[in-house]
Motif scaffolding. Structure first.
Motif, PDB file in Angstrom:
ATOM      1  N   ASP A 136       0.837  -1.191   0.000  1.00 16.75           N
ATOM      2  CA  ASP A 136       0.000   0.000   0.000  1.00 16.75           C
ATOM      3  C   ASP A 136       0.877   1.247   0.000  1.00 16.75           C
ATOM      4  OD1 ASP A 136      -2.273  -1.566   0.123  1.00 16.75           O
ATOM      5  OD2 ASP A 136      -2.430  -1.440   2.321  1.00 16.75           O
ATOM      6  N   ASP A 137       0.355   2.337  -0.566  1.00 20.58           N
ATOM      7  CA  ASP A 137       1.044   3.616  -0.458  1.00 20.58           C
ATOM      8  C   ASP A 137       1.213   3.978   1.021  1.00 20.58           C
ATOM      9  OD1 ASP A 137       1.055   3.733  -3.179  1.00 20.58           O
ATOM     10  OD2 ASP A 137      -0.374   5.388  -3.359  1.00 20.58           O
ATOM     11  N   GLN A 138       2.308   4.633   1.333  1.00 22.95           N
ATOM     12  CA  GLN A 138       2.579   5.059   2.710  1.00 22.95           C
ATOM     13  C   GLN A 138       2.617   6.583   2.773  1.00 22.95           C
ATOM     14  OE1 GLN A 138       6.145   2.144   2.816  1.00 22.95           O
ATOM     15  NE2 GLN A 138       5.632   2.482   4.957  1.00 22.95           N
ATOM     16  N   HIS A 139       2.056   7.127   3.835  1.00 26.62           N
ATOM     17  CA  HIS A 139       2.074   8.560   4.076  1.00 26.62           C
ATOM     18  C   HIS A 139       2.471   8.741   5.542  1.00 26.62           C
ATOM     19  CE1 HIS A 139       0.063   9.003   0.199  1.00 26.62           C
ATOM     20  NE2 HIS A 139      -0.704   7.994   0.594  1.00 26.62           N
ATOM     21  N   VAL A 140       3.776   8.893   5.761  1.00 28.50           N
ATOM     22  CA  VAL A 140       4.348   8.821   7.098  1.00 28.50           C
ATOM     23  C   VAL A 140       4.623  10.230   7.613  1.00 28.50           C
ATOM     24  CG1 VAL A 140       6.178   7.852   8.533  1.00 28.50           C
ATOM     25  CG2 VAL A 140       5.434   6.635   6.465  1.00 28.50           C
ATOM     26  N   ARG A 141       3.945  10.599   8.685  1.00 30.75           N
ATOM     27  CA  ARG A 141       4.150  11.920   9.285  1.00 30.75           C
ATOM     28  C   ARG A 141       5.218  11.824  10.367  1.00 30.75           C
ATOM     29  NH1 ARG A 141      -0.073  16.662  10.020  1.00 30.75           N
ATOM     30  NH2 ARG A 141       1.200  18.139  11.213  1.00 30.75           N
ATOM     31  N   VAL A 142       6.193  12.736  10.329  1.00 29.48           N
ATOM     32  CA  VAL A 142       7.289  12.719  11.298  1.00 29.48           C
ATOM     33  C   VAL A 142       7.552  14.127  11.805  1.00 29.48           C
ATOM     34  CG1 VAL A 142       8.413  10.704  10.280  1.00 29.48           C
ATOM     35  CG2 VAL A 142       9.059  12.996   9.508  1.00 29.48           C
ATOM     36  N   GLY A 143       8.147  14.191  12.992  1.00 31.57           N
ATOM     37  CA  GLY A 143       8.633  15.446  13.526  1.00 31.57           C
ATOM     38  C   GLY A 143      10.105  15.610  13.202  1.00 31.57           C
ATOM     39  N   SER A 144      10.754  16.484  13.950  1.00 34.09           N
ATOM     40  CA  SER A 144      12.182  16.676  13.761  1.00 34.09           C
ATOM     41  C   SER A 144      12.871  16.724  15.140  1.00 34.09           C
ATOM     42  CB  SER A 144      12.454  17.974  12.991  1.00 34.09           C
ATOM     43  OG  SER A 144      11.928  19.094  13.685  1.00 34.09           O
ATOM     44  N   PRO A 145      14.083  16.185  15.221  1.00 36.74           N
ATOM     45  CA  PRO A 145      14.827  15.587  14.120  1.00 36.74           C
ATOM     46  C   PRO A 145      14.347  14.171  13.825  1.00 36.74           C
ATOM     47  CG  PRO A 145      16.111  15.459  16.130  1.00 36.74           C
ATOM     48  CD  PRO A 145      14.880  16.247  16.474  1.00 36.74           C
ATOM     49  N   SER A 146      14.388  13.803  12.557  1.00 36.32           N
ATOM     50  CA  SER A 146      14.042  12.449  12.140  1.00 36.32           C
ATOM     51  C   SER A 146      14.721  12.173  10.813  1.00 36.32           C
ATOM     52  CB  SER A 146      12.521  12.275  12.004  1.00 36.32           C
ATOM     53  OG  SER A 146      12.012  13.113  10.971  1.00 36.32           O
ATOM     54  N   VAL A 147      14.796  10.906  10.459  1.00 39.04           N
ATOM     55  CA  VAL A 147      15.433  10.541   9.204  1.00 39.04           C
ATOM     56  C   VAL A 147      14.655   9.409   8.564  1.00 39.04           C
ATOM     57  CG1 VAL A 147      17.034   8.824  10.141  1.00 39.04           C
ATOM     58  CG2 VAL A 147      17.685  10.103   8.107  1.00 39.04           C
ATOM     59  N   ILE A 148      14.620   9.403   7.238  1.00 37.76           N
ATOM     60  CA  ILE A 148      14.058   8.291   6.482  1.00 37.76           C
ATOM     61  C   ILE A 148      15.089   7.861   5.454  1.00 37.76           C
ATOM     62  CG2 ILE A 148      12.851   9.889   4.900  1.00 37.76           C
ATOM     63  CD1 ILE A 148      10.759   7.688   4.471  1.00 37.76           C
ATOM     64  N   VAL A 149      15.267   6.556   5.310  1.00 34.42           N
ATOM     65  CA  VAL A 149      16.134   5.991   4.278  1.00 34.42           C
ATOM     66  C   VAL A 149      15.225   5.397   3.202  1.00 34.42           C
ATOM     67  CG1 VAL A 149      17.962   4.350   3.750  1.00 34.42           C
ATOM     68  CG2 VAL A 149      17.928   5.500   5.982  1.00 34.42           C
ATOM     69  N   ILE A 150      15.287   5.961   1.994  1.00 31.53           N
ATOM     70  CA  ILE A 150      14.378   5.574   0.912  1.00 31.53           C
ATOM     71  C   ILE A 150      15.146   4.735  -0.102  1.00 31.53           C
ATOM     72  CG2 ILE A 150      12.806   6.414  -0.860  1.00 31.53           C
ATOM     73  CD1 ILE A 150      12.713   9.081   0.739  1.00 31.53           C
ATOM     74  N   PRO A 151      14.766   3.467  -0.267  1.00 32.10           N
ATOM     75  CA  PRO A 151      15.503   2.606  -1.202  1.00 32.10           C
ATOM     76  C   PRO A 151      15.043   2.829  -2.643  1.00 32.10           C
ATOM     77  CG  PRO A 151      13.736   1.369  -0.177  1.00 32.10           C
ATOM     78  CD  PRO A 151      13.697   2.742   0.439  1.00 32.10           C
ATOM     79  N   PRO A 152      15.885   2.485  -3.596  1.00 30.70           N
ATOM     80  CA  PRO A 152      15.426   2.500  -4.986  1.00 30.70           C
ATOM     81  C   PRO A 152      14.581   1.261  -5.257  1.00 30.70           C
ATOM     82  CG  PRO A 152      17.712   1.739  -4.884  1.00 30.70           C
ATOM     83  CD  PRO A 152      17.306   2.102  -3.480  1.00 30.70           C
ATOM     84  N   PRO A 153      13.579   1.355  -6.135  1.00 27.83           N
ATOM     85  CA  PRO A 153      13.128   2.516  -6.897  1.00 27.83           C
ATOM     86  C   PRO A 153      11.818   3.090  -6.338  1.00 27.83           C
ATOM     87  CG  PRO A 153      12.359   0.524  -7.949  1.00 27.83           C
ATOM     88  CD  PRO A 153      13.009   0.092  -6.667  1.00 27.83           C
ATOM     89  N   VAL A 154      11.713   3.231  -5.020  1.00 26.06           N
ATOM     90  CA  VAL A 154      10.479   3.711  -4.400  1.00 26.06           C
ATOM     91  C   VAL A 154      10.209   5.161  -4.817  1.00 26.06           C
ATOM     92  CG1 VAL A 154       9.374   4.282  -2.210  1.00 26.06           C
ATOM     93  CG2 VAL A 154      10.620   2.125  -2.450  1.00 26.06           C
ATOM     94  N   LEU A 155       9.027   5.424  -5.341  1.00 28.81           N
ATOM     95  CA  LEU A 155       8.603   6.773  -5.694  1.00 28.81           C
ATOM     96  C   LEU A 155       8.342   7.540  -4.403  1.00 28.81           C
ATOM     97  CD1 LEU A 155       7.762   8.492  -8.257  1.00 28.81           C
ATOM     98  CD2 LEU A 155       5.411   7.833  -7.696  1.00 28.81           C
ATOM     99  N   HIS A 156       8.858   8.784  -4.322  1.00 25.41           N
ATOM    100  CA  HIS A 156       8.770   9.485  -3.053  1.00 25.41           C
ATOM    101  C   HIS A 156       8.720  10.997  -3.239  1.00 25.41           C
ATOM    102  CE1 HIS A 156      13.055   9.079  -4.075  1.00 25.41           C
ATOM    103  NE2 HIS A 156      13.220  10.271  -3.497  1.00 25.41           N
ATOM    104  N   THR A 157       8.130  11.660  -2.273  1.00 25.16           N
ATOM    105  CA  THR A 157       8.193  13.114  -2.139  1.00 25.16           C
ATOM    106  C   THR A 157       7.861  13.442  -0.692  1.00 25.16           C
ATOM    107  OG1 THR A 157       7.505  15.234  -3.118  1.00 25.16           O
ATOM    108  CG2 THR A 157       5.780  13.612  -2.713  1.00 25.16           C
ATOM    109  N   SER A 158       8.322  14.594  -0.222  1.00 25.79           N
ATOM    110  CA  SER A 158       8.102  14.985   1.168  1.00 25.79           C
ATOM    111  C   SER A 158       7.379  16.330   1.210  1.00 25.79           C
ATOM    112  CB  SER A 158       9.436  15.078   1.925  1.00 25.79           C
ATOM    113  OG  SER A 158      10.062  13.803   1.975  1.00 25.79           O
ATOM    114  N   GLU A 159       6.370  16.397   2.071  1.00 21.62           N
ATOM    115  CA  GLU A 159       5.520  17.574   2.162  1.00 21.62           C
ATOM    116  C   GLU A 159       5.671  18.218   3.544  1.00 21.62           C
ATOM    117  OE1 GLU A 159       0.722  18.628   1.905  1.00 21.62           O
ATOM    118  OE2 GLU A 159       1.429  16.553   1.722  1.00 21.62           O
ATOM    119  N   ALA A 160       6.081  19.485   3.566  1.00 23.94           N
ATOM    120  CA  ALA A 160       6.174  20.217   4.829  1.00 23.94           C
ATOM    121  C   ALA A 160       4.767  20.482   5.349  1.00 23.94           C
ATOM    122  CB  ALA A 160       6.919  21.525   4.625  1.00 23.94           C
ATOM    123  N   CYS A 161       4.527  20.192   6.618  1.00 23.85           N
ATOM    124  CA  CYS A 161       3.170  20.334   7.155  1.00 23.85           C
ATOM    125  C   CYS A 161       3.134  20.967   8.537  1.00 23.85           C
ATOM    126  CB  CYS A 161       2.471  18.976   7.191  1.00 23.85           C
ATOM    127  SG  CYS A 161       3.340  17.720   8.146  1.00 23.85           S
ATOM    128  N   GLY A 162       4.275  21.358   9.081  1.00 18.60           N
ATOM    129  CA  GLY A 162       4.289  21.962  10.402  1.00 18.60           C
ATOM    130  C   GLY A 162       4.160  23.476  10.335  1.00 18.60           C
TER     131      GLY A 162
END
Length: 279
Positions: free
Chosen positions: A212-238
């Motif tokens: 399933d598509d994932q929509h993961v909300r995180v605070g800061s500091p935080s890190v995500i490791v995105i493997p290939p070939p996962v389609l991705h984008t990050s949206e600022a929401c704070g």
């Protein structure tokens, strides 16, 4: 597949295609680490807290440092990077006979050998290393890389800087674009605010591997490791300031070719070399 907005300069980058044999390899799960809620991996006597995670070609250490605390590397084999992510950051970095006190946002390249990073005040310090056995073993997700990921290109030895190894300081300057990468991971480090990481894993022929598509909300500091070939984008929401740093290893030669790397002249172009074995 990349769907950058045509106004985004990354839309002009050539797309490298992965070897056909890699298409049969399993796609790794993205790994998300929200340091704002996770227990730190290491705590010093002064109370500095450090979280350590790794990708195939990099180890990231995020430290909420207490004033006066120091972080030493003795006889380190290669260069590493120090990121001071905030306007209020302040640290002293010493390597060999060179030392710099740096205030505000900056990136420093520390030469091989013995070095020390000292917090001048309570401040956040990020360090990026190549994954030596000692550092890789300290990462909380070390088990994820017990074997190299076949879809990720191995790090190649970058040529030495034209003026030799030395301490370098680069001070910072003051629409969503989903995309993927063919053969390298992306490490996205949130240092201010909140983000939603939108992730889509390509569907292969085996339905059992669909996600399933994932929509993961995180605070800061935080890190995500995105493997290939996962389609991705990050949206600022704070509310207020939201700041995200993208980290790549191996270095992005396409960025260098476009003139987007501020110190490209200090590090000559990549020569054809054998990949560094996974360690």
């Amino acid at each position: 597949m990349s769907v950058y907005d045509e106004r985004d300069p990354r839309s002009t980058l050539p797309t490298a295609r992965r070897p056909a044999a890699v298409d049969t390899a399993a796609i790794a799960e993205p790994e998300v680490f929200d340091f704002s809620v996770l227990v730190p991996d290491e705590v010093t006597a002064l109370g500095s807290k450090t979280w350590i995670v790794r990708a195939q070609n990099a180890v990231l250490a995020y430290t909420k440092a207490r004033a006066g605390d120091r972080f030493d590397r003795a006889g380190h084999a290669d260069e590493y990077a120090v990121i001071l992510p905030h306007d209020s950051s302040s640290a002293r970095v010493a390597a060999g006979e060179a030392a710099e006190i740096v205030d505000g946002k900056a990136v420093l390249i520390v030469p091989p050998g013995t070095s020390t990073v000292t917090a001048q005040s309570d401040t956040d310090i990020v360090r990026l290393f190549t994954p030596s056995p000692e550092l890789a073993a300290r990462a909380r997700n070390a088990a994820s890389y017990a074997r190299p990921h076949p879809r990720v290109r191995l790090l190649e030895q970058w040529p030495e800087p034209v003026d030799g190894y030395r301490l370098r300081v680069y001070r910072g300057a003051t629409a969503l674009s989903p995309h993927d990468h063919e053969d390298f991971e992306q490490i996205s480090l949130a240092v201010d605010g909140e983000f939603i990481h939108h992730l889509r894993t390509p569907m292969g022929k085996d339905k059992a591997d669909w996600r399933d598509d994932q929509h993961v909300r995180v605070g800061s500091p935080s890190v995500i490791v995105i493997p290939p070939p996962v389609l991705h984008t990050s949206e600022a929401c704070g509310p207020g300031r939201n700041q995200l740093l993208d980290i790549f290893s191996p270095p992005r030669t396409d960025f260098s070719d476009r003139g987007w790397v501020i110190n490209a002249e200090e590090y000559p172009a990549m020569r054809a070399t054998e990949p560094i074995p996974a360690r």
